[in-house]
Scaffold this active site. Sequence first.
Site, mmCIF file in Angstrom:
data_model
loop_
_atom_site.group_PDB
_atom_site.id
_atom_site.type_symbol
_atom_site.label_atom_id
_atom_site.label_comp_id
_atom_site.label_asym_id
_atom_site.label_seq_id
_atom_site.Cartn_x
_atom_site.Cartn_y
_atom_site.Cartn_z
ATOM 1 C CD GLN A 88 61.349 -40.800 -39.295
ATOM 2 O OE1 GLN A 88 61.665 -40.578 -40.451
ATOM 3 N NE2 GLN A 88 61.174 -42.020 -38.839
ATOM 4 C CB SER A 136 65.681 -35.330 -42.846
ATOM 5 O OG SER A 136 65.749 -36.614 -43.408
ATOM 6 C CG LEU A 137 60.216 -35.727 -42.782
ATOM 7 C CD1 LEU A 137 58.864 -35.122 -43.125
ATOM 8 C CD2 LEU A 137 60.049 -36.826 -41.782
ATOM 9 C CG HIS A 161 70.234 -38.475 -43.818
ATOM 10 N ND1 HIS A 161 69.825 -37.932 -45.015
ATOM 11 C CD2 HIS A 161 69.203 -38.300 -42.959
ATOM 12 C CE1 HIS A 161 68.601 -37.432 -44.870
ATOM 13 N NE2 HIS A 161 68.193 -37.654 -43.645
#
Length: 315
Positions: free
Chosen positions: A10, A94-95, A204
């Site tokens: 992101q 992350s994603l 997170h």
Amino acid sequence: MTLALLFPGQGSQAVGMGVALADAFACARDVFNEVDEALGQKLSTLMREGPEDQLTLTENAQPALMAVSAAAARVLKVEFGVGVDRAAFVAGHSLGEYSALCAAGALSLTDTARLLKLRGQAMQRAVPVGQGAMASLIGPKTDLALAEAAAKVGAEIGVCVVANDNNAGNIVISGEKAAVDRAIEAAKELGARAILLNVSAPFHCPLMQPAADEMAAALAAATINAPVVPVVANVLARPESDPEVIRRLLVEQVTGRVRWRESMEWMAGEGGVTRFAEVGSGKVLTGMAKRIAPNAESAPLNMPEELEAFAKSLG
């Protein structure tokens, strides 16, 4: 040459992302159509036309970024004959770890899109808007020790942890707004600069536990196959290929630290990676790669000409 493919997270979203791929390649359009169908929304239209504030919403940005990465990976395979199996490792920020798992065949495109839509919604639900915050600690004095010391000061009045260890000079803290504000002041006293991030939730960190619980239920029902190449997991900073371990790590990742610097250091060190390619929107990870592993080659792959040049360079 040892290759690793990186998948952005992101912050790399932008109106117009993926348009050049869709205009040039039918197989890229197929990916965007499949994601639209999986989600029951015209995400591809939002990506092409905006508005930006809708694309930036976590529940839209996450599947949209994955879709661009999946489209680029599909073009590499279908148009240029370069499969993900040409890489020694894949990793995502992350994603982006979901994008990496999708590209490596561990998750289907449909399941990945739906999981990321839910992940975005669950993260947004976990903490009311305004109660959480994230801040980027930057500057030459910023390292993990400084960030942890600042977060510890913030944690005296509320939840505050290091969320993203991106690279030396760029570390993100996350938690309750008042605690993050206190940590920012501490970081400045220690010699770092600090910028509050324009995010809708404190990712997170332990405040995301409700989202982790939602993802645990969703992932329990998802089919996860062994990836064709190992995925360097955010929370381990080491490669993993066991589907059941991957399932558990994706749950831990919601509240856990994104250990990106360590992941990159491992790939460039023990993993022997000499070339990094960022598959998808933007070039944030390419910039990080150049700082963390300056002796390795690194480049973004999101425009047709970049994909073609990359494929030719592999021979």
